[in-house]
Design an enzyme around this catalytic site. Structure first.
Site, PDB file in Angstrom:
ATOM      1  N   ASP A 171      -7.530   1.777   7.806  1.00 26.39           N
ATOM      2  CA  ASP A 171      -6.120   2.148   7.756  1.00 26.39           C
ATOM      3  C   ASP A 171      -5.865   3.170   8.857  1.00 26.39           C
ATOM      4  O   ASP A 171      -6.297   4.318   8.754  1.00 26.39           O
ATOM      5  CB  ASP A 171      -5.800   2.739   6.373  1.00 26.39           C
ATOM      6  CG  ASP A 171      -4.311   3.012   6.167  1.00 26.39           C
ATOM      7  OD1 ASP A 171      -3.551   2.921   7.145  1.00 26.39           O
ATOM      8  OD2 ASP A 171      -3.927   3.322   5.030  1.00 26.39           O
ATOM      9  N   GLU A 189       0.827  -1.211   0.000  1.00 22.56           N
ATOM     10  CA  GLU A 189       0.000   0.000   0.000  1.00 22.56           C
ATOM     11  C   GLU A 189       0.858   1.255   0.000  1.00 22.56           C
ATOM     12  O   GLU A 189       0.561   2.232  -0.694  1.00 22.56           O
ATOM     13  CB  GLU A 189      -0.932  -0.004   1.224  1.00 22.56           C
ATOM     14  CG  GLU A 189      -1.949   1.141   1.262  1.00 22.56           C
ATOM     15  CD  GLU A 189      -1.466   2.392   1.980  1.00 22.56           C
ATOM     16  OE1 GLU A 189      -2.190   3.408   1.932  1.00 22.56           O
ATOM     17  OE2 GLU A 189      -0.364   2.372   2.592  1.00 22.56           O
ATOM     18  N   GLU A 190       1.922   1.221   0.799  1.00 20.90           N
ATOM     19  CA  GLU A 190       2.759   2.414   0.949  1.00 20.90           C
ATOM     20  C   GLU A 190       3.459   2.810  -0.351  1.00 20.90           C
ATOM     21  O   GLU A 190       3.853   3.963  -0.517  1.00 20.90           O
ATOM     22  CB  GLU A 190       3.798   2.202   2.055  1.00 20.90           C
ATOM     23  CG  GLU A 190       3.229   1.878   3.429  1.00 20.90           C
ATOM     24  CD  GLU A 190       2.539   3.076   4.086  1.00 20.90           C
ATOM     25  OE1 GLU A 190       2.404   4.124   3.422  1.00 20.90           O
ATOM     26  OE2 GLU A 190       2.128   2.952   5.255  1.00 20.90           O
TER      27      GLU A 190
END
Length: 370
Positions: A263, A235-236
């Site tokens: 998140d 995701e990052e």
């Protein structure tokens, strides 16, 4: 002789420069989308520099048509869903909520944040996803749920995503998501406990899944819809894992009725932040009702920007998504993407409130006719 040597030296220098230029042009490039139709081609280092500046984006290098296919799906009305106007399962949901365990949240998050990092391209990141997969497997086995299963979703990088499936009477999906990777913005291979970002969300939905599987209706596959729990890798780095998954769903014609992203659920004691940009307005209105019915800390509306978390991948693929974060965006943890995102800065009471939301959302929609 000297002239010949000079010519040879110049030729060698020219050749070396040519090789360097050729090597430079062979550096891997990525296409990122920073807004609807706003793309930029960047190197790996440039991508992370933008991340460290606080820019949010979707890496569409491997999925150049993702947003287009999502627009086409919306244009044909495929993603339109009418959500319940009120809660229909209040008694059962409150009984399930009473089974949520703060001790479980603490124990699981402690182990998850003890991996040196969960960087998606590191061996630690792979170990973390393998550990989480084994935890999900253990919960499913202990529940005895008929047909429930979990599998890794592999990618072109080291760390896997995870998809747990609890089948219902139809294949239409109700999805809960979180991302399992972490990052240290100053040193990608450095220490990154990611206790809040997004260890908190990952463990929040794990505990919610455990409790939901204690319900006889869910465990027997008698829900109207199929319930899935997703833990996304990468995701990052631009929502990599979730774009792989939702693009594959769109390509195969999978029907997704709702997606909720968790998140960062563990910092502070503020009302939850209900994200209002890049989400489905009807689903988000329903989410507000779930929070009011089942959580005790309330909510505020807030915005997080384009590509800020994995719900954006669902939206890009044409699916209705929602996202609830720990607070107003201005009050979220200042320690994320550093080695200071540690357990001592996490509130398990706050995580518990998000777990209540997940249980309410998942149970109400899994049993609803949508």
């Amino acid at each position: 002789m000297v002239r010949a040597m000079l010519i040879a030296a110049l030729a060698a220098t020219s050749a070396a420069l040519s090789i360097k230029r050729r090597e430079a042009t062979q550096e891997e490039l990525f296409t990122i989308e920073l807004g609807p139709g706003v793309t930029q081609i960047v190197t790996e280092e440039e991508k992370w520099a933008l991340k460290n500046e606080g820019k949010t984006f979707i890496d569409i290098t491997n999925h150049p048509n993702l947003a287009y296919s999502g627009s086409a799906r919306k244009a044909t009305g495929i993603a339109a869903v009418a959500y319940p106007s009120s809660m229909a399962q209040t008694s059962t949901v409150k009984g399930l909520i009473s089974k949520l365990s703060k001790a479980n949240l603490q124990d699981e998050l402690t182990t998850f944040s003890e991996f040196y990092n969960r960087y998606y391209q590191s061996s630690y990141g792979k170990e973390a996803s393998d550990w989480l997969l084994s935890e999900v497997e253990g919960i499913i086995t202990a529940s005895g749920a008929e047909g429930a299963s979990v599998k890794p979703f592999t990618h072109s990088w080291t760390q896997n995503s995870i998809i747990a499936t609890i089948p219902g009477k139809s294949a239409s999906k109700i999805i809960v998501g979180a991302h399992l990777d972490s990052i240290n913005g100053r040193n990608r291979q450095g220490r990154a406990p990611g206790a809040d970002d997004d260890g908190s969300g990952s463990i929040t939905i794990l505990e919610a899944m455990r409790v939901l599987l204690t319900d006889p209706t869910i465990a027997a596959g008698e829900g109207a819809n199929t319930l899935e729990f997703h833990w996304y890798s990468g995701e990052e780095a631009g929502l990599l894992g979730s774009t792989d998954i939702f693009d594959s769903y769109a390509s195969s014609g999978a029907v997704v009725k709702a997606m909720l992203q968790q998140d960062m659920t563990g910092y502070g004691n503020n009302p939850m932040g209900v994200i209002t940009d890049r989400v489905d307005s009807g689903l988000t209105a329903f989410i507000r009702k779930v929070i009011t019915a089942y959580a005790s800390i309330g909510y505020v509306d807030t915005q997080c920007g384009y590509g800020c978390s994995d719900h954006s991948s669902a939206t890009a693929a044409g699916y209705p998504s929602s996202f609830v974060i720990e607070s107003d965006m201005d009050l979220t943890s200042p320690y994320i993407h550093t080695d200071g995102d540690t357990l001592d800065r996490v509130s398990y009471d706050h995580m518990l409130e998000h777990a209540k939301l997940v249980v309410g959302y998942a149970y109400e929609l899994t049993l609803a006719s949508l």
